[in-house]
Design an enzyme around this catalytic site. Structure first.
Site, PDB file in Angstrom:
ATOM      1  N   HIS A   1       0.870  -1.179   0.000  1.00  0.00           N
ATOM      2  CA  HIS A   1       0.000   0.000   0.000  1.00  0.00           C
ATOM      3  C   HIS A   1       0.910   1.234   0.000  1.00  0.00           C
ATOM      4  O   HIS A   1       2.035   1.170   0.490  1.00  0.00           O
ATOM      5  CB  HIS A   1      -0.821  -0.071   1.295  1.00  0.00           C
ATOM      6  CG  HIS A   1      -1.921   0.929   1.407  1.00  0.00           C
ATOM      7  ND1 HIS A   1      -1.705   2.230   1.779  1.00  0.00           N
ATOM      8  CD2 HIS A   1      -3.260   0.807   1.220  1.00  0.00           C
ATOM      9  CE1 HIS A   1      -2.870   2.869   1.827  1.00  0.00           C
ATOM     10  NE2 HIS A   1      -3.830   2.031   1.484  1.00  0.00           N
TER      11      HIS A   1
ATOM     12  N   ASP B   1       2.695  -4.699   7.961  1.00  0.00           N
ATOM     13  CA  ASP B   1       1.455  -3.949   7.785  1.00  0.00           C
ATOM     14  C   ASP B   1       0.309  -4.960   7.875  1.00  0.00           C
ATOM     15  O   ASP B   1       0.072  -5.714   6.931  1.00  0.00           O
ATOM     16  CB  ASP B   1       1.479  -3.245   6.420  1.00  0.00           C
ATOM     17  CG  ASP B   1       0.121  -2.683   6.019  1.00  0.00           C
ATOM     18  OD1 ASP B   1      -0.831  -2.791   6.809  1.00  0.00           O
ATOM     19  OD2 ASP B   1       0.020  -2.136   4.904  1.00  0.00           O
TER      20      ASP B   1
ATOM     21  N   GLN C   1      -5.003  -5.421   6.806  1.00  0.00           N
ATOM     22  CA  GLN C   1      -6.000  -6.360   6.292  1.00  0.00           C
ATOM     23  C   GLN C   1      -5.985  -7.679   7.068  1.00  0.00           C
ATOM     24  O   GLN C   1      -6.936  -8.449   6.990  1.00  0.00           O
ATOM     25  CB  GLN C   1      -5.763  -6.650   4.800  1.00  0.00           C
ATOM     26  CG  GLN C   1      -5.867  -5.434   3.895  1.00  0.00           C
ATOM     27  CD  GLN C   1      -7.216  -4.740   3.964  1.00  0.00           C
ATOM     28  OE1 GLN C   1      -8.233  -5.349   4.288  1.00  0.00           O
ATOM     29  NE2 GLN C   1      -7.229  -3.450   3.675  1.00  0.00           N
TER      30      GLN C   1
ATOM     31  N   LYS D   1     -11.025  -0.911  10.447  1.00  0.00           N
ATOM     32  CA  LYS D   1     -11.160  -2.056   9.546  1.00  0.00           C
ATOM     33  C   LYS D   1     -11.583  -3.303  10.306  1.00  0.00           C
ATOM     34  O   LYS D   1     -11.697  -4.386   9.741  1.00  0.00           O
ATOM     35  CB  LYS D   1      -9.843  -2.305   8.800  1.00  0.00           C
ATOM     36  CG  LYS D   1      -9.500  -1.197   7.792  1.00  0.00           C
ATOM     37  CD  LYS D   1      -8.353  -1.604   6.912  1.00  0.00           C
ATOM     38  CE  LYS D   1      -7.646  -0.426   6.263  1.00  0.00           C
ATOM     39  NZ  LYS D   1      -8.391   0.152   5.138  1.00  0.00           N
TER      40      LYS D   1
ATOM     41  N   CYS E   1      -4.727   2.582  -3.685  1.00  0.00           N
ATOM     42  CA  CYS E   1      -3.518   3.069  -3.017  1.00  0.00           C
ATOM     43  C   CYS E   1      -2.351   2.112  -3.234  1.00  0.00           C
ATOM     44  O   CYS E   1      -1.566   1.854  -2.309  1.00  0.00           O
ATOM     45  CB  CYS E   1      -3.756   3.281  -1.530  1.00  0.00           C
ATOM     46  SG  CYS E   1      -4.976   4.535  -1.195  1.00  0.00           S
TER      47      CYS E   1
END
Lengths: 397, 121
Positions: free
Chosen positions: A117, A193, A196, A219, A356
């Site tokens: 991202h 990261d 998700q 999220k 992104c």
């Protein structure tokens, strides 16, 4: 499952139709119990945390710190290893401008991947301008959309490896545990990261052994404006603060200041205590439903979605069949924004654009894609609806 | 506004746009793009005095940008620069017979903005 707990599905009827929400990788909907927590907090407990020598402030402080504990438990970390930020982007930036900035030299390499991202690319480029290290990217296999040349890139001995756990475009899950093991052999640090991943899988930072891990509350059924940065205790302790100000200090003199220990030295000024406290309810809710149950349910639904998508005339899916219900695709040469607009007329919300991840888009030779992303309140009926609409769109061209 | 009819009307224009294609003997060529969605449009103009005698466009992108360009070129062909300056963007939107959401307005505006640059030259 549990759709009835989410009031937006009862309330929102754009174009006279029930909402089919399939943009969960962007943000998730909120259950009633989380929404109610905003009122409960403001109606009963609102006071600035840490500052007040009075009961109300102490209650708020204890609630805020309680969520730090819950967040720590959620990923098997210790409380003092959890820093609250605004979002995953801010968490990654914090690591780049404090930790990375203090260890990187001009001759070093930072290893990223082509499926990152922008939030895991741009901060590195900004710091690169200052220090002059090199940035290398791990390739993506175009058959199964997994990371490709990891081992050969590790031979150049990167100082830092910063990777996504689950791709927001491809739905690919990277084998972080294996990469950390390899990184240890070359003394590289690993930043993950998990924006998700946190909503979808049980994360265990001790077992992963990564150095930093980041994710966002919104999220995973929580409010916007709350990000989480996990960092190993010994690393957070050594890192300089990013922002200076109130409540991150022990003492301030005209010439110098003494900072608090981590995580407090990274939380300058009035923190977003209200939203963070509400986030505690999202963790409770997810724990109550059960992460294993969530993962299994989404996996089944994800396969069902995949089987439906591949039947659509002219579809090309950019990603392999995955467990997380994240699929980016094109249909014939219909512009992704047109697909999104057609679906919107049915009150079906999907994402269309570059997600992104422009370097990934270039790698895939597209400028934009449509994306469906699921969460556990989605149903087979939602998938039937979007599949039917996508088939109709395909037939128009 | 009947959704189905609107859609077939729009798709019909999309598949058979007016004034579409490259022009050889043009006076002005102006290009524009929306980098975020990848839409790009070229507009060619041939003047006779201050009248647009001929106009054509080539587009690469979404339905809305192409349909808007088709309608716009039909609207301005044969008109003087002064008359074209009086055309408001809302007229093009009206003639598209579809609701254009806030996030898609830039697609519809692309050809209109390119034309403004042309007539100001």
């Amino acid at each position: 499952m549990n759709k009835k707990d989410f009031p937006i599905f009862k309330n929102t009827k754009f174009y006279g139709k029930n909402l089919v929400y399939l943009d969960n990788a962007a943000t998730t909907q909120k259950p009633q119990i989380v929404i109610d927590e905003f009122s409960r907090f403001y109606e009963n407990f609102n006071a600035n945390v840490y500052r007040g020598i009075y009961r109300l402030s102490e209650e708020a402080t204890s609630m805020y710190e309680g969520v730090r504990e819950k967040s720590a438990k959620f990923i098997n970390a210790k409380s003092n290893e959890i820093v609250f930020t605004r979002n995953t982007t801010e968490s990654l930036n914090l690591v780049v401008y404090t930790f990375a900035k203090s260890i990187l030299k001009k001759t070093d390499t930072v290893l990223l991947s082509l499926m990152e991202h922008h939030s895991n690319i741009v901060p590195w480029q900004i710091l690169q301008k200052e220090i002059g290290f090199s940035i290398k990217y791990i390739d993506i296999n175009k058959e199964n959309f997994s990371l490709e040349n990891v081992d050969s890139l590790l031979e150049i001995k990167p100082k830092i490896i910063s990777l996504t756990y689950i791709s927001n475009v491809l739905g690919t899950r990277n084998d972080i545990k294996d990469i950390v093991k390899k990184a240890r052999k070359i003394n590289a640090f690993v930043i993950v990261d998990a924006a998700q991943a946190a909503p979808h899988i049980q994360i265990d930072v001790k077992s992963l052994d990564c150095d930093f891990l980041t994710f966002s509350a919104h999220k995973m059924l929580g409010p916007t404006g709350v990000g989480i940065l996990y960092g190993k205790e010994e690393l957070l302790d050594k890192m300089p603060p990013l922002l200076g100000g109130g409540e991150m200090i022990i003492s301030v003199d005209k010439n110098k200041s003494v900072y608090k220990n981590a995580p407090f030295k990274f939380e300058a000024g009035t923190v977003n205590f209200a939203d963070t406290i509400v986030f505690g309810k999202s963790i409770d809710y997810i724990n109550k439903v059960g992460m294993n149950k969530i993962s299994l349910y989404i996996k089944e639904l994800s396969f069902y979605l995949y089987e439906n998508l591949v039947k659509i005339n002219g579809i090309k899916i950019y990603g392999a069949k995955n467990d997380f219900g994240i699929y980016s695709f094109s249909i014939k040469n219909i512009h992704p924004h047109d697909i999104a607009t057609f679906l919107d007329e049915e009150n079906i919300a999907i994402r269309a654009g570059h997600h992104c991840a422009q370097p990934l888009m270039k790698e895939l030779s597209v400028y934009a894609l449509s994306r469906i992303s699921l969460y556990f309140y989605n149903t087979q009926e939602d998938i039937d609806k979007v599949s039917l609409s996508l088939s109709k769109i395909s037939d128009l061209f | 506004m009947d959704s189905y009819l609107t859609r077939s009307y729009i798709i019909d224009i999309y598949n058979n746009p007016k004034n579409y294609g490259d022009m050889k003997d043009f006076d002005i060529l102006e290009e524009g793009e929306n980098p975020l969605c990848g839409d790009s449009i070229k507009i060619y103009v041939k003047y006779k005095g201050d009248i647009i005698e001929d106009i054509s466009f080539v587009s690469n992108g979404c339905i809305i940008s192409k349909v808007a360009a088709s309608i716009l070129t039909q609207e301005v062909k044969g008109k003087s620069i002064n008359d074209i300056k009086k055309i408001d963007f809302s007229l093009i939107k009206e003639k598209m017979l579809m609701d254009i959401s806030f996030s898609r307005e830039k697609c519809a505006r692309l050809s209109f903005e390119i034309l403004q640059k042309i007539i100001e030259k």
